[in-house]
Write an enzyme that holds these catalytic residues in place. Structure first.
Site, mmCIF file in Angstrom:
data_model
loop_
_atom_site.group_PDB
_atom_site.id
_atom_site.type_symbol
_atom_site.label_atom_id
_atom_site.label_comp_id
_atom_site.label_asym_id
_atom_site.label_seq_id
_atom_site.Cartn_x
_atom_site.Cartn_y
_atom_site.Cartn_z
ATOM 1 N N THR A 100 72.448 90.555 -40.690
ATOM 2 C CA THR A 100 73.462 89.594 -40.273
ATOM 3 C C THR A 100 74.694 90.388 -39.889
ATOM 4 O O THR A 100 75.297 91.079 -40.721
ATOM 5 C CB THR A 100 73.798 88.611 -41.401
ATOM 6 O OG1 THR A 100 72.616 87.890 -41.751
ATOM 7 C CG2 THR A 100 74.878 87.632 -40.966
ATOM 8 N N LYS A 175 72.904 82.461 -37.131
ATOM 9 C CA LYS A 175 72.931 82.838 -38.549
ATOM 10 C C LYS A 175 74.289 82.516 -39.171
ATOM 11 O O LYS A 175 74.363 82.089 -40.328
ATOM 12 C CB LYS A 175 72.617 84.323 -38.714
ATOM 13 C CG LYS A 175 72.676 84.815 -40.170
ATOM 14 C CD LYS A 175 71.703 84.068 -41.085
ATOM 15 C CE LYS A 175 71.889 84.456 -42.554
ATOM 16 N NZ LYS A 175 71.454 85.823 -42.849
ATOM 17 N N LYS A 243 80.556 89.273 -46.927
ATOM 18 C CA LYS A 243 80.569 89.890 -45.594
ATOM 19 C C LYS A 243 80.226 88.872 -44.520
ATOM 20 O O LYS A 243 80.901 88.779 -43.488
ATOM 21 C CB LYS A 243 79.575 91.063 -45.573
ATOM 22 C CG LYS A 243 79.401 91.734 -44.216
ATOM 23 C CD LYS A 243 78.176 91.220 -43.432
ATOM 24 C CE LYS A 243 76.881 91.550 -44.141
ATOM 25 N NZ LYS A 243 75.697 91.141 -43.327
#
Length: 291
Positions: A100, A175, A243
């Site tokens: 990701t 995502k 993150k």
């Protein structure tokens, strides 16, 4: 067309990457692996994976390169530069980043890969450790649709919900939509579990009632039981979710979007990490509500 016996290089043998690589091996693909800490790949090597001493060595020897690392800076470090994937991969080989990461970085990899005569996709996943182990990940793919079709047999080994979303970067944007949805949902799951306990209910019975109704979600079905049991082992690390949320918030700000649920979840998870739980699973958020 990608054939079942083409060699796959897998970079990044973490909680999910290890299971993904193992499933490819089980399906008959020759797999070469590289990760910064060789010990993490020990079990795969013992089961037949070939160890590569560097990113460049792996890139030169395989037909399909899959990367599943931690952060965008990790992606940059392994794709670019003289020792990186793009400089060393064989012409007409495939590179697939399943980390990701930033949509803009996926776009850059796509452009640079094409200039090097390579085929590139961004294909981040969702489903956690359980989905990786069972080969049931959701895989969100960006890049040329023909390349997607050619790699679909490989994706089907690792996932069960595989959808081409558009051009390079589209997989990463999808995502981030996924992570935005999870962010607010995790707060609700934690609040519901703690509420059930405070009300004197059996939280496991509460889950039996609410997981199949309108409140149902993957997090409620899979992570709430871990919260109840006090099992905070990582299926997906708190630090990696932070993150992801930062990436999503950065992208939303660039598009001038209001995402208050995402902002609140990031604030709470940052507090959780500062308390020493950055390497716990995301279900550890319930600790903040149990005080």
């Amino acid at each position: 067309m990608v054939q079942s016996k083409q060699t796959i290089g897998f970079i990044g043998i973490g909680v999910m990457g290890k299971s993904m690589a193992k499933n490819l091996m089980t399906a008959g693909y020759p797999v070469q692996v590289f990760t910064r800490t060789k010990e993490k790949a020990r079990s795969l090597i013992e089961e037949g994976a070939t160890w590569s001493e560097s990113v460049a060595e792996l890139a030169r020897e395989v037909d399909v390169i899959i990367t599943m690392v931690g952060y965008p800076n990790d992606v940059e470090s392994i794709y670019f530069g003289g020792d990186g994937i793009l400089e060393n991969a064989k012409k007409k080989s495939y590179v697939v980043d399943m980390t990701t990461s930033k949509p803009s970085l996926a776009e850059k990899i796509g452009r640079d890969a094409a200039q090097q005569g390579l085929f590139s996709l961004d294909a981040p996943v969702s489903g956690g450790d359980v989905g990786a182990q069972n080969g049931k990940l959701s895989i969100m793919v960006g890049g040329d649709v023909q390349v997607y079709q050619e790699l679909l047999p490989i994706f089907k080994v690792m996932g069960s919900n595989i959808i081409h979303q558009g051009k390079s970067g589209a997989g990463q944007h999808t995502k981030l939509c996924n992570q935005i949805t999870i962010a607010s949902n995790m707060i609700g799951v934690c609040e519901a579990i703690v509420y059930a306990k405070k009300a004197g209910l059996d939280p496991e019975k509460v889950l039996e009632s609410i997981t199949t109704g309108a409140a149902g979600s993957w997090s409620l079905s899979n992570l709430a039981p871990r919260m109840i049991e006090g099992d905070f082992a990582p299926g997906f690390f708190v630090k990696h979710f932070i993150k992801d949320m930062r990436l999503a918030l950065e992208s939303a700000n660039e598009m001038d979007l209001l995402t208050p649920g995402l902002a609140l979840s990031l604030e709470l998870y940052t507090e959780l990490a500062e308390q020493g739980d950055e390497d716990s699973g995301t279900q550890a958020l319930v600790k903040l509500f149990n005080k």
